[in-house]
Scaffold this active site. Structure first.
Site, mmCIF file in Angstrom:
data_model
loop_
_atom_site.group_PDB
_atom_site.id
_atom_site.type_symbol
_atom_site.label_atom_id
_atom_site.label_comp_id
_atom_site.label_asym_id
_atom_site.label_seq_id
_atom_site.Cartn_x
_atom_site.Cartn_y
_atom_site.Cartn_z
ATOM 1 N N LYS A 192 3.295 -0.330 -5.047
ATOM 2 C CA LYS A 192 2.232 -1.334 -5.026
ATOM 3 C C LYS A 192 2.824 -2.732 -4.917
ATOM 4 O O LYS A 192 3.973 -2.975 -5.278
ATOM 5 C CB LYS A 192 1.372 -1.229 -6.297
ATOM 6 C CG LYS A 192 0.651 0.103 -6.426
ATOM 7 C CD LYS A 192 -0.293 0.331 -5.274
ATOM 8 C CE LYS A 192 -0.916 1.708 -5.292
ATOM 9 N NZ LYS A 192 -1.446 2.096 -4.010
ATOM 10 N N CYS A 193 2.013 -3.645 -4.431
ATOM 11 C CA CYS A 193 2.366 -5.050 -4.258
ATOM 12 C C CYS A 193 3.032 -5.578 -5.524
ATOM 13 O O CYS A 193 2.561 -5.287 -6.619
ATOM 14 C CB CYS A 193 1.099 -5.836 -3.949
ATOM 15 S SG CYS A 193 1.355 -7.603 -3.818
ATOM 16 N N PRO A 194 4.124 -6.273 -5.408
ATOM 17 C CA PRO A 194 4.802 -6.785 -4.219
ATOM 18 C C PRO A 194 5.986 -5.924 -3.773
ATOM 19 O O PRO A 194 6.781 -6.359 -2.949
ATOM 20 C CB PRO A 194 5.296 -8.152 -4.672
ATOM 21 C CG PRO A 194 5.711 -7.910 -6.096
ATOM 22 C CD PRO A 194 4.674 -6.919 -6.623
ATOM 23 N N ASP B 94 1.196 -8.693 3.114
ATOM 24 C CA ASP B 94 2.437 -9.136 2.470
ATOM 25 C C ASP B 94 3.667 -9.034 3.371
ATOM 26 O O ASP B 94 4.518 -9.927 3.358
ATOM 27 C CB ASP B 94 2.710 -8.302 1.205
ATOM 28 C CG ASP B 94 1.719 -8.607 0.089
ATOM 29 O OD1 ASP B 94 1.017 -9.625 0.178
ATOM 30 O OD2 ASP B 94 1.657 -7.805 -0.861
ATOM 31 N N ASP C 66 -0.053 0.813 0.382
ATOM 32 C CA ASP C 66 -0.670 -0.278 -0.363
ATOM 33 C C ASP C 66 -1.480 -1.128 0.606
ATOM 34 O O ASP C 66 -0.942 -1.615 1.606
ATOM 35 C CB ASP C 66 0.411 -1.128 -1.029
ATOM 36 C CG ASP C 66 -0.145 -2.303 -1.815
ATOM 37 O OD1 ASP C 66 -1.380 -2.353 -2.031
ATOM 38 O OD2 ASP C 66 0.647 -3.170 -2.211
#
Length: 76
Positions: free
Chosen positions: A14-16, A47, A41
């Protein structure tokens, strides 16, 4: 120099983390390396190109594959 193509499977992160892992891999890669990043994600599609713009990497293509995004990046 032959262009190298690598696949980086970042599904489940998941981010980041997808952007951070892709950045680390591209920094370590040789110049001219093309890397396909696969991530599930939803924020990876935003991103990863943003990280590339900041770091000077190229985004060659972006495609959806079901719930996954496939982004081909290049280290100039």
């Amino acid at each position: 120099m032959d262009e190298q193509i690598e696949t980086l499977d970042l599904c489940g992160l998941k981010c980041p983390l997808p952007a951070l892992f892709a950045r680390r891999a591209l920094i370590r890669a040789e110049r001219g390396t093309r890397m396909e990043v696969v991530a599930d994600d939803p924020l990876a599609a935003i991103d990863l190109p943003h990280m590339c713009a900041q770091e000077g990497f190229e985004v060659l293509s972006t495609a959806r594959d079901g719930d996954n995004v496939r982004i081909v990046l290049r280290k100039p």
